[in-house]
Design an enzyme around this catalytic site. Structure first.
Site, PDB file in Angstrom:
ATOM      1  N   ARG A  14       0.951  -1.423  -0.056  1.00 10.61           N
ATOM      2  CA  ARG A  14      -0.230   0.199   0.086  1.00 10.61           C
ATOM      3  C   ARG A  14       1.036   1.669  -0.014  1.00 10.61           C
ATOM      4  O   ARG A  14      -0.084   2.225  -0.152  1.00 10.61           O
ATOM      5  CB  ARG A  14      -1.545  -0.187   0.758  1.00 10.61           C
ATOM      6  CG  ARG A  14      -2.085  -0.955   1.330  1.00 10.61           C
ATOM      7  CD  ARG A  14      -2.488  -1.313   2.530  1.00 10.61           C
ATOM      8  NE  ARG A  14      -3.731   0.334   2.326  1.00 10.61           N
ATOM      9  CZ  ARG A  14      -4.167   0.349   3.997  1.00 10.61           C
ATOM     10  NH1 ARG A  14      -4.054  -0.414   4.696  1.00 10.61           N
ATOM     11  NH2 ARG A  14      -4.688   1.077   3.789  1.00 10.61           N
ATOM     12  N   ASP A  57       6.607  -1.533  11.187  1.00 13.92           N
ATOM     13  CA  ASP A  57       6.522   0.224  10.810  1.00 13.92           C
ATOM     14  C   ASP A  57       5.361   0.527  11.944  1.00 13.92           C
ATOM     15  O   ASP A  57       4.789   1.661  11.736  1.00 13.92           O
ATOM     16  CB  ASP A  57       5.661  -0.772   9.934  1.00 13.92           C
ATOM     17  CG  ASP A  57       4.092  -1.409  10.754  1.00 13.92           C
ATOM     18  OD1 ASP A  57       3.959  -1.667  11.604  1.00 13.92           O
ATOM     19  OD2 ASP A  57       3.032  -1.597   9.550  1.00 13.92           O
ATOM     20  N   ASN A  61       1.153   2.154   7.088  1.00 12.61           N
ATOM     21  CA  ASN A  61       0.984   1.131   5.555  1.00 12.61           C
ATOM     22  C   ASN A  61       1.013   1.896   4.278  1.00 12.61           C
ATOM     23  O   ASN A  61       0.960   1.375   3.171  1.00 12.61           O
ATOM     24  CB  ASN A  61      -0.820   0.199   5.599  1.00 12.61           C
ATOM     25  CG  ASN A  61      -0.590  -0.015   6.923  1.00 12.61           C
ATOM     26  OD1 ASN A  61       0.505  -1.227   7.853  1.00 12.61           O
ATOM     27  ND2 ASN A  61      -1.595  -0.576   7.456  1.00 12.61           N
TER      28      ASN A  61
HETATM   29  C1  UD1 Z   1      -2.830  -6.025  13.425  1.00 15.44           C
HETATM   30  C2  UD1 Z   1      -2.717  -7.286  14.908  1.00 15.44           C
HETATM   31  C3  UD1 Z   1      -3.990  -5.481  15.270  1.00 15.44           C
HETATM   32  C4  UD1 Z   1      -3.701  -4.933  16.015  1.00 15.44           C
HETATM   33  C5  UD1 Z   1      -2.828  -3.822  14.345  1.00 15.44           C
HETATM   34  C6  UD1 Z   1      -2.317  -3.075  15.444  1.00 15.44           C
HETATM   35  C7  UD1 Z   1      -3.071  -9.403  14.011  1.00 15.44           C
HETATM   36  C8  UD1 Z   1      -3.583 -10.341  13.612  1.00 15.44           C
HETATM   37  N1  UD1 Z   1      -3.342  -8.052  14.651  1.00 15.44           N
HETATM   38  O1  UD1 Z   1      -3.317  -6.140  12.490  1.00 15.44           O
HETATM   39  O2  UD1 Z   1      -4.381  -6.870  16.303  1.00 15.44           O
HETATM   40  O3  UD1 Z   1      -4.456  -4.035  16.232  1.00 15.44           O
HETATM   41  O4  UD1 Z   1      -1.929  -4.622  13.830  1.00 15.44           O
HETATM   42  O5  UD1 Z   1      -1.264  -1.514  13.717  1.00 15.44           O
HETATM   43  O6  UD1 Z   1      -1.049  -9.490  15.064  1.00 15.44           O
HETATM   44  N2  UD1 Z   1       4.018  -9.572   9.508  1.00 15.44           N
HETATM   45  C9  UD1 Z   1       4.396 -10.426   9.008  1.00 15.44           C
HETATM   46  N3  UD1 Z   1       4.375 -11.997   8.386  1.00 15.44           N
HETATM   47  C10 UD1 Z   1       2.956 -12.382   8.503  1.00 15.44           C
HETATM   48  C11 UD1 Z   1       2.753 -11.539   9.033  1.00 15.44           C
HETATM   49  C12 UD1 Z   1       2.840  -9.835   9.283  1.00 15.44           C
HETATM   50  O7  UD1 Z   1       6.148 -10.069   9.239  1.00 15.44           O
HETATM   51  O8  UD1 Z   1       2.814 -12.834   7.660  1.00 15.44           O
HETATM   52  C13 UD1 Z   1       4.092  -7.815   9.734  1.00 15.44           C
HETATM   53  C14 UD1 Z   1       3.408  -7.143   8.799  1.00 15.44           C
HETATM   54  O9  UD1 Z   1       4.808  -6.483   8.095  1.00 15.44           O
HETATM   55  C15 UD1 Z   1       3.238  -5.995   9.978  1.00 15.44           C
HETATM   56  C16 UD1 Z   1       3.404  -6.563  11.242  1.00 15.44           C
HETATM   57  O10 UD1 Z   1       3.086  -8.227  11.343  1.00 15.44           O
HETATM   58  O11 UD1 Z   1       4.729  -5.672  10.330  1.00 15.44           O
HETATM   59  C17 UD1 Z   1       1.520  -6.387  11.198  1.00 15.44           C
HETATM   60  O12 UD1 Z   1       0.327  -6.854  10.484  1.00 15.44           O
HETATM   61  P1  UD1 Z   1      -0.458  -6.128   9.243  1.00 15.44           P
HETATM   62  O13 UD1 Z   1      -0.789  -7.552   8.470  1.00 15.44           O
HETATM   63  O14 UD1 Z   1      -0.280  -5.243   9.467  1.00 15.44           O
HETATM   64  O15 UD1 Z   1      -1.507  -6.672  10.713  1.00 15.44           O
HETATM   65  P2  UD1 Z   1      -2.968  -5.379  11.319  1.00 15.44           P
HETATM   66  O16 UD1 Z   1      -3.439  -6.582   9.597  1.00 15.44           O
HETATM   67  O17 UD1 Z   1      -2.133  -4.375  11.171  1.00 15.44           O
HETATM   68 MG    MG Z   2      -0.755  -2.849  10.294  1.00 17.84          MG
END
Ligand code: UD1
Ligand code: MG
Length: 465
Positions: A31, A121, A243
């Protein structure tokens, strides 16, 4: 399996416990609409990752692991630059935040007392918040979750609290309308008791609407095990996740406000601080003044009494005591100004050392150069440092005087106390105290202008106005 307890084997920090911080940085950041991995985008002159690593527990007893996306070598390089001691792990498939944490399983089995998980992030988080989050673990909690009251909670996981106890985190996609009305949100930073962390995270499944392994499910697992999970609250400004480019700009505003306040508190005079841009590592002496509309990039130090006038742009430069810069100056990397140096309007410097009292007051380029103490560089002087293939050095001696509109073709050396006549193109070294003039002889014809006018206007009525 569970991790070993930290007894004896691992050094502890001032809290009396050892810690492992896992930074999740495997996001693709699609994004952001950029080919640069998300965590490498800058806020206040430093990558998002650099801010997070800067705030994470460090020093004795604190170890660090970073989970990186496949092929993100630039992220690995940034981690190694900032924390050579950090372990890096690749998450080959993006199966969710719990899966990302388990990519660093080898580090977790090392058995630190506290396991802290943070997203790469969230650049605005402070070191003090990590301390606050770890504190309940010492008192026996199995899990501490960082929460905040969101102005708009849409998209965040909601913290479900019953009878004052945290019982679950519900992701937006899985939440009921009543749960979506909850304003208390998951910031994404969690601290686990290291002895129990792996057993808890290994139990996380993927029965949710996205089919991902959600780290947030750790809360209900902790509760089912009869252990305690707690919420530590912080302000939204500390946990903004980036994001999009719009969120990057918002984070920059928050960070700039903090840096300006810190500079003012440290005694820097800024009459319009909201127009001054600082970097996270800018350092100031006493009684520094920064006029409106100045941009300072990374690696800048400004010593006591220096004044930066409006519309100047400064990156990787050190500015000596009582130096004066601008208005409209551009100091590029490798600039070092001694005490009392004066850099005036429309002057550009790069890889240049100017010793105490040197002056370059107008319209000049000083690159790959050394300017001696007290030398005076006239308006429009250019160091011709580049021949189209390589860069060459210009050496200007102590007390030298370079007349206006001179070109110094490097490599070239102007001696101490030497004098260069205006408009010269200097290609050969000039000895100490010599005078060099390089320009064609002037011709002057007495009455020539009058004759010229007469010729041009003969038989014509001069135009008025
Ligand atoms: C996540 C939280 C949510 C919280 C929010 C805060 C979870 C399931 N949800 O949601 O409760 O309110 O952050 O911003 O944790 N990442 C990886 N590998 C993966 C998935 C994610 O490294 O397989 C990393 C992403 O790069 C990112 C972070 O984990 O830095 C969070 O992932 P993201 O997909 O942004 O989660 P949100 O949907 O924002
Ligand atoms: Mg996030």
């Amino acid at each position: 399996m569970t991790g070993k307890s930290g007894t004896g084997k691992t050094a502890t920090d001032k809290t009396g416990r050892s810690s492992l911080t896992i930074v999740l940085a495997a996001g693709e950041g699609t994004r952001m609409r950029s080919s640069v991995p998300k965590v490498l985008h800058p806020v206040a002159g430093q990558s998002l990752l650099a801010h997070v690593l800067g705030a994470a527990p460090k020093g004795t007893g604190a170890s660090l692991a970073v989970v990186i996306g496949p092929g993100h070598d630039a992220v690995t390089a940034e981690v190694k630059r900032l924390r050579p001691d950090a372990a890096t792990f690749t998450q080959h498939e993006r199966l969710g935040t719990a899966h990302a944490v388990l990519s660093a399983r080898d580090a977790i089995v090392g058995g630190a007392d506290d396991l802290v998980v943070v997203f790469g992030d969230t650049p605005l988080i402070s070191a003090a918040t990590f301390e606050r989050l770890r504190a309940p673990l010492k008192k026996g909690a199995a899990l501490a979750v960082l929460g905040f009251r969101a102005a708009d909670p849409t998209g965040y996981g909601r913290l479900l609290v019953e009878g004052g106890r945290l019982v679950a985190i519900r992701e937006q996609a899985d939440a009921s309308p009543q749960e979506r009305a909850i304003g208390l949100c998951n910031a994404g930073v969690m601290a686990f008791d290291g002895r129990q962390a792996l057993a808890i995270i290994d139990k996380i499944g993927h029965a949710n609407s996205k089919g991902e392994y959600y780290l947030t499910d750790a809360v209900s697992i902790v509760r089912d095990l009869g252990l305690e999970a707690v919420v530590i609250e912080t302000s939204e400004d500390e946990v903004r996740g980036i994001n999009t480019k719009a969120q990057l700009a918002e984070a920059e505003q928050v960070m700039q406000a903090r840096l300006r306040k810190a500079a003012l508190d440290a005694g820097v005079t800024m009459i319009a601080p909201e127009t001054v841009y600082l970097a996270a590592d800018t350092s100031f002496g006493n009684d520094v003044t920064i006029e409106p509309f100045v941009v300072i990039g990374p690696g800048v130090s400004i010593a006591d009494g220096a004044v930066i006038h409006s519309f100047s742009h400064i990156v990787q430069a050190s500015i000596g005591k009582h130096a004066s810069v601008g208005p409209y100056a551009r100091l590029r990397p490798g600039t070092s100004l001694g005490e009392g140096v004066r850099i005036g309007n429309f002057v550009e410097t790069k890889a240049a050392t100017l010793d105490a009292g040197a002056k370059v007051n107008h319209l000049s380029y000083i690159g790959d150069a050394h300017v001696g103490e007290g030398a005076n560089i006239g308006a429009g002087t250019i160091t011709c440092n580049y021949d189209g293939f390589s860069k060459h050095k210009t050496e200007i001696g102590k007390g030298a005087f370079v007349g206006t509109n001179s070109s110094l073709v490097a490599p070239v050396k102007i001696g101490n106390g030497a004098y260069i006549g205006s408009g010269s193109v200097i290609t050969k070294n000039v000895p100490d105290d010599a005078m060099a003039v390089e320009r064609s002889q002037q011709t002057t014809r007495e009455g020539g202008a009058a004759r010229y006018r007469e010729m041009k206007t003969r038989g014509k009525t001069p135009k008025s106005g």
